[in-house]
Design a protein around this motif. Structure first.
Motif, PDB file in Angstrom:
ATOM      1  N   GLY A  31       5.424   5.245  -3.712  1.00  0.00           N
ATOM      2  CA  GLY A  31       5.237   6.582  -4.262  1.00  0.00           C
ATOM      3  C   GLY A  31       6.290   6.938  -5.292  1.00  0.00           C
ATOM      4  N   GLY A  32       6.809   5.932  -5.976  1.00  0.00           N
ATOM      5  CA  GLY A  32       7.826   6.152  -7.005  1.00  0.00           C
ATOM      6  C   GLY A  32       9.236   6.281  -6.472  1.00  0.00           C
ATOM      7  N   ARG A  33       9.403   6.097  -5.155  1.00  0.00           N
ATOM      8  CA  ARG A  33      10.724   6.264  -4.550  1.00  0.00           C
ATOM      9  C   ARG A  33      11.077   5.057  -3.688  1.00  0.00           C
ATOM     10  NH1 ARG A  33      12.558  11.573  -4.728  1.00  0.00           N
ATOM     11  NH2 ARG A  33      11.026  13.111  -5.436  1.00  0.00           N
ATOM     12  N   ILE A  34      12.387   4.912  -3.446  1.00  0.00           N
ATOM     13  CA  ILE A  34      12.872   3.893  -2.527  1.00  0.00           C
ATOM     14  C   ILE A  34      12.900   4.497  -1.122  1.00  0.00           C
ATOM     15  CG2 ILE A  34      14.914   2.578  -1.835  1.00  0.00           C
ATOM     16  CD1 ILE A  34      13.394   1.336  -4.147  1.00  0.00           C
ATOM     17  N   THR A  49      11.847   1.765 -11.424  1.00  0.00           N
ATOM     18  CA  THR A  49      10.398   1.685 -11.238  1.00  0.00           C
ATOM     19  C   THR A  49      10.018   0.255 -10.875  1.00  0.00           C
ATOM     20  OG1 THR A  49       9.994   1.109 -13.553  1.00  0.00           O
ATOM     21  CG2 THR A  49      10.023   3.466 -13.003  1.00  0.00           C
ATOM     22  N   ALA A  50       8.769   0.088 -10.484  1.00  0.00           N
ATOM     23  CA  ALA A  50       8.269  -1.263 -10.222  1.00  0.00           C
ATOM     24  C   ALA A  50       8.385  -2.127 -11.477  1.00  0.00           C
ATOM     25  CB  ALA A  50       6.821  -1.201  -9.746  1.00  0.00           C
ATOM     26  N   ALA A  51       8.110  -1.542 -12.636  1.00  0.00           N
ATOM     27  CA  ALA A  51       8.237  -2.290 -13.883  1.00  0.00           C
ATOM     28  C   ALA A  51       9.684  -2.716 -14.119  1.00  0.00           C
ATOM     29  CB  ALA A  51       7.727  -1.455 -15.051  1.00  0.00           C
ATOM     30  N   GLU A 109       0.030   1.961  -4.360  1.00  0.00           N
ATOM     31  CA  GLU A 109      -1.091   2.653  -4.994  1.00  0.00           C
ATOM     32  C   GLU A 109      -0.769   4.106  -5.322  1.00  0.00           C
ATOM     33  OE1 GLU A 109      -4.164   2.204  -2.108  1.00  0.00           O
ATOM     34  OE2 GLU A 109      -3.378   3.745  -0.759  1.00  0.00           O
ATOM     35  N   GLY A 110       0.264   4.663  -4.690  1.00  0.00           N
ATOM     36  CA  GLY A 110       0.651   6.034  -4.976  1.00  0.00           C
ATOM     37  C   GLY A 110       1.808   6.157  -5.947  1.00  0.00           C
ATOM     38  N   ASP A 111       2.181   5.061  -6.570  1.00  0.00           N
ATOM     39  CA  ASP A 111       3.308   5.076  -7.504  1.00  0.00           C
ATOM     40  C   ASP A 111       2.876   5.766  -8.804  1.00  0.00           C
ATOM     41  OD1 ASP A 111       5.510   4.533  -9.134  1.00  0.00           O
ATOM     42  OD2 ASP A 111       5.825   2.565  -8.222  1.00  0.00           O
ATOM     43  N   PRO A 112       3.563   6.848  -9.198  1.00  0.00           N
ATOM     44  CA  PRO A 112       3.163   7.564 -10.415  1.00  0.00           C
ATOM     45  C   PRO A 112       3.605   6.890 -11.701  1.00  0.00           C
ATOM     46  CG  PRO A 112       5.098   8.607  -9.472  1.00  0.00           C
ATOM     47  CD  PRO A 112       4.692   7.512  -8.510  1.00  0.00           C
ATOM     48  N   ASP A 113       4.499   5.911 -11.594  1.00  0.00           N
ATOM     49  CA  ASP A 113       5.023   5.261 -12.795  1.00  0.00           C
ATOM     50  C   ASP A 113       4.111   4.120 -13.234  1.00  0.00           C
ATOM     51  OD1 ASP A 113       7.568   6.722 -13.041  1.00  0.00           O
ATOM     52  OD2 ASP A 113       8.014   5.791 -11.109  1.00  0.00           O
ATOM     53  N   PRO A 114       4.077   3.832 -14.522  1.00  0.00           N
ATOM     54  CA  PRO A 114       3.243   2.725 -15.012  1.00  0.00           C
ATOM     55  C   PRO A 114       3.696   1.401 -14.401  1.00  0.00           C
ATOM     56  CG  PRO A 114       3.968   4.117 -16.832  1.00  0.00           C
ATOM     57  CD  PRO A 114       4.746   4.538 -15.631  1.00  0.00           C
ATOM     58  N   PRO A 115       2.764   0.548 -14.016  1.00  0.00           N
ATOM     59  CA  PRO A 115       3.112  -0.754 -13.452  1.00  0.00           C
ATOM     60  C   PRO A 115       3.542  -1.714 -14.560  1.00  0.00           C
ATOM     61  CG  PRO A 115       0.753  -0.580 -13.654  1.00  0.00           C
ATOM     62  CD  PRO A 115       1.309   0.762 -14.055  1.00  0.00           C
ATOM     63  N   PRO A 116       4.048  -2.869 -14.195  1.00  0.00           N
ATOM     64  CA  PRO A 116       4.361  -3.876 -15.210  1.00  0.00           C
ATOM     65  C   PRO A 116       3.106  -4.231 -16.005  1.00  0.00           C
ATOM     66  CG  PRO A 116       5.220  -4.514 -13.056  1.00  0.00           C
ATOM     67  CD  PRO A 116       4.354  -3.329 -12.829  1.00  0.00           C
ATOM     68  N   THR A 117       3.282  -4.523 -17.265  1.00  0.00           N
ATOM     69  CA  THR A 117       2.131  -4.841 -18.117  1.00  0.00           C
ATOM     70  C   THR A 117       2.039  -6.321 -18.471  1.00  0.00           C
ATOM     71  OG1 THR A 117       3.450  -4.297 -20.084  1.00  0.00           O
ATOM     72  CG2 THR A 117       2.089  -2.534 -19.129  1.00  0.00           C
TER      73      THR A 117
END
Length: 308
Positions: A227-230, A247-249, A266-274
């Protein structure tokens, strides 16, 4: 499916516990030893032991470390007679550390000591220390250079992190068991542990990245961000010290050129790695059911990478 899982603290250990339920002896966990510390006359391996206790089912899940229902009579007595007691060791936890100290003093290897502890506790999976040589993580902070355990416990993880150094890393190397586990794996998983102080020391070992890249197995990382947090720990401070996004990225950027895909929440608000494929899934490991659910999700996704 034979899995080699790189892990350090709680996130990686919990995923290991879920995976052991699914694949048993086909799981090998390669554990960070940069956290190791010599204290109170014993050799403590916090990450290998934490992983071992999660796998044995004896972990104090509420605290996330140590043994459930352990007592602290030895530590309390030592404090009464003047010994430092800032590093808490329960009595049964201390037993493993005493055994390890004696094993090493007799000329044994850290790998063999951990293997015997695992056998004694009835593990199905293997837990391999990343190296038999001494590597110690040091934290550079705005109040000075600190041992990692001092920073986490005595300082409470509060000082600003300026960087990380790994004493002894140039002289260390992955063990033969680690290299063989990577070579034999059908998939290599980088667990959702702190990417800087838990996974970082493993990958910093001379020859480790080469061994991973030489393996025919695909490499899948699991993001520690939910969810965007640790969920737990000072990961953000260490990411910021390296100038990486929290972030995950940002985590994926530390593994660039090494991983083939990443699992993200799935609840992460940040863009994933591209730059790599990603799988969005529920990654919070809440209880045994949550650990097993994520393990199954990771293994199912890993199977698609193997077949690709």
């Amino acid at each position: 499916m034979r899995v080699a899982l790189l892990a350090g603290g709680t996130g990686g250990a919990k995923l290991a516990a879920g995976m052991q339920e699914e694949i048993g002896a086909d799981l090998t966990v390669i554990a960070n030893t940069g956290d190791d510390i010599e204290t109170l006359g014993v050799h403590v391996s916090p990450d290998p032991d934490l992983i071992t206790y999660w796998l044995s089912g004896e972990i104090d899940a509420e605290r996330g470390w140590g043994l459930r229902d352990d007592t602290h009579r030895v530590l309390e007595r030592m404090a009464e007679i003047g010994a430092p007691n800032w590093f808490s060791l329960g009595d049964r936890d201390l037993a493993a550390c005493l055994y390890r100290r004696e094993f090493l003093a007799a000329g044994g290897r850290l790998t063999d000591a951990q293997a015997q502890i695992a056998r004694g506790l009835g593990l199905r999976a293997r837990v391999l220390p990343m190296t038999d040589e001494a590597v110690r993580t040091k934290v550079l902070t705005d109040v000075g250079r600190r041992d990692l355990q001092e920073y986490l416990i005595l300082d409470g993880g509060k000082p600003q992190v300026l960087g990380v150094e790994l004493d002894g890393i140039a002289e260390a190397q992955p063990t033969t068991e680690v290299v063989n586990a990577l070579r034999a794996a059908d998939v290599i998983v980088v667990g959702p542990s702190n990417p800087v102080i838990s996974i970082g020391p493993i990958l910093a070992l001379p020859g480790m990245r080469d061994a991973i890249q030489a393996s025919p197995a695909p490499v899948l990382a699991v993001s520690p961000y939910v969810g965007g947090r640790i969920v737990k720990g000072p990961t953000d401070k260490f990411m910021e010290a390296l100038g990486r996004p929290t972030t995950a990225a940002g985590v994926a950027s530390l593994y660039a050129g090494l991983i083939d895909a990443m699992g993200v929440d799935e609840g992460d608000p940040d863009p994933p790695p591209t730059a790599i494929p990603t799988l969005a899934a529920a990654t919070l490991m809440d209880g045994a059911a949550g650990r097993l659910r994520l393990a199954r999700t990771v293994l199912d996704y890993a199977a698609t990478l193997i077949d690709a």
